[in-house]
Scaffold this motif. Structure first.
Motif, PDB file in Angstrom:
ATOM      1  N   GLU A  25       0.829  -1.201   0.000  1.00 44.92           N
ATOM      2  CA  GLU A  25       0.000   0.000   0.000  1.00 44.92           C
ATOM      3  C   GLU A  25       0.869   1.259   0.000  1.00 44.92           C
ATOM      4  O   GLU A  25       0.587   2.225  -0.710  1.00 44.92           O
ATOM      5  N   LEU A  78       2.236   1.702  -3.500  1.00 45.44           N
ATOM      6  CA  LEU A  78       1.199   2.184  -4.413  1.00 45.44           C
ATOM      7  C   LEU A  78       0.916   3.672  -4.203  1.00 45.44           C
ATOM      8  O   LEU A  78       0.730   4.420  -5.169  1.00 45.44           O
ATOM      9  N   PHE A  79       0.882   4.116  -2.963  1.00 45.76           N
ATOM     10  CA  PHE A  79       0.678   5.534  -2.692  1.00 45.76           C
ATOM     11  C   PHE A  79       1.844   6.368  -3.208  1.00 45.76           C
ATOM     12  O   PHE A  79       1.644   7.462  -3.742  1.00 45.76           O
ATOM     13  N   LYS A  80       3.066   5.869  -3.062  1.00 40.64           N
ATOM     14  CA  LYS A  80       4.229   6.593  -3.589  1.00 40.64           C
ATOM     15  C   LYS A  80       4.161   6.708  -5.107  1.00 40.64           C
ATOM     16  O   LYS A  80       4.479   7.755  -5.673  1.00 40.64           O
ATOM     17  N   LEU A  81       3.758   5.637  -5.781  1.00 37.85           N
ATOM     18  CA  LEU A  81       3.631   5.658  -7.237  1.00 37.85           C
ATOM     19  C   LEU A  81       2.532   6.620  -7.677  1.00 37.85           C
ATOM     20  O   LEU A  81       2.705   7.381  -8.633  1.00 37.85           O
ATOM     21  N   ALA A  82       1.409   6.618  -6.984  1.00 39.61           N
ATOM     22  CA  ALA A  82       0.323   7.539  -7.304  1.00 39.61           C
ATOM     23  C   ALA A  82       0.753   8.989  -7.080  1.00 39.61           C
ATOM     24  O   ALA A  82       0.449   9.871  -7.906  1.00 39.61           O
ATOM     25  N   TYR A  83       1.470   9.238  -6.006  1.00 38.92           N
ATOM     26  CA  TYR A  83       1.962  10.580  -5.709  1.00 38.92           C
ATOM     27  C   TYR A  83       2.946  11.052  -6.789  1.00 38.92           C
ATOM     28  O   TYR A  83       2.855  12.182  -7.286  1.00 38.92           O
ATOM     29  N   SER A  93       3.157   9.964  -9.856  1.00 39.56           N
ATOM     30  CA  SER A  93       2.415  10.146 -11.105  1.00 39.56           C
ATOM     31  C   SER A  93       1.699  11.490 -11.122  1.00 39.56           C
ATOM     32  O   SER A  93       1.674  12.177 -12.143  1.00 39.56           O
ATOM     33  N   ALA A  94       1.124  11.880  -9.997  1.00 48.10           N
ATOM     34  CA  ALA A  94       0.446  13.175  -9.912  1.00 48.10           C
ATOM     35  C   ALA A  94       1.433  14.317 -10.100  1.00 48.10           C
ATOM     36  O   ALA A  94       1.122  15.314 -10.768  1.00 48.10           O
ATOM     37  N   TRP A 107       2.311  14.476 -13.821  1.00 42.66           N
ATOM     38  CA  TRP A 107       1.162  15.005 -14.564  1.00 42.66           C
ATOM     39  C   TRP A 107       1.073  16.529 -14.403  1.00 42.66           C
ATOM     40  O   TRP A 107       0.910  17.251 -15.386  1.00 42.66           O
ATOM     41  N   THR A 144       6.458   4.384 -17.352  1.00 42.77           N
ATOM     42  CA  THR A 144       5.395   5.116 -16.660  1.00 42.77           C
ATOM     43  C   THR A 144       5.376   6.568 -17.116  1.00 42.77           C
ATOM     44  O   THR A 144       4.305   7.132 -17.368  1.00 42.77           O
TER      45      THR A 144
END
Length: 83
Positions: free
Chosen positions: A16, A19-24, A26-27, A30, A68
């Protein structure tokens, strides 16, 4: 018609966190891309997606991985027209 597959994830605490690090990350990529494209448009009146993609790739490839970054830049380039 688009097909949607819904998957429920049950990650461990360590997964988890990853996954949060990857989402962060990615944001951040972006938002950085959007900012660069906005600067280009305001300065030159047009946008060069190829140059922006290359710059972002070299800036972020070691952080979240090259594939990515490529996917994010290509999706970002299509975003205004994909609505």
């Amino acid at each position: 018609m688009k097909r949607a597959v819904i998957v429920k994830l049950y990650p461990s605490k360590a997964q988890e966190k990853i996954l949060f690090k990857l989402a962060y990350a990615s944001a951040i990529v972006w938002n950085k891309l959007n900012y660069q494209l906005l600067k280009q448009f305001k300065e030159y009146g047009k946008i060069d997606f190829g140059t922006t993609e290359k710059e972002a790739y070299h800036e972020f490839k070691d952080w979240i991985g090259g594939s990515t970054v490529q996917q994010l830049t290509r999706k970002n380039a299509l975003w205004p027209t994909s609505r």
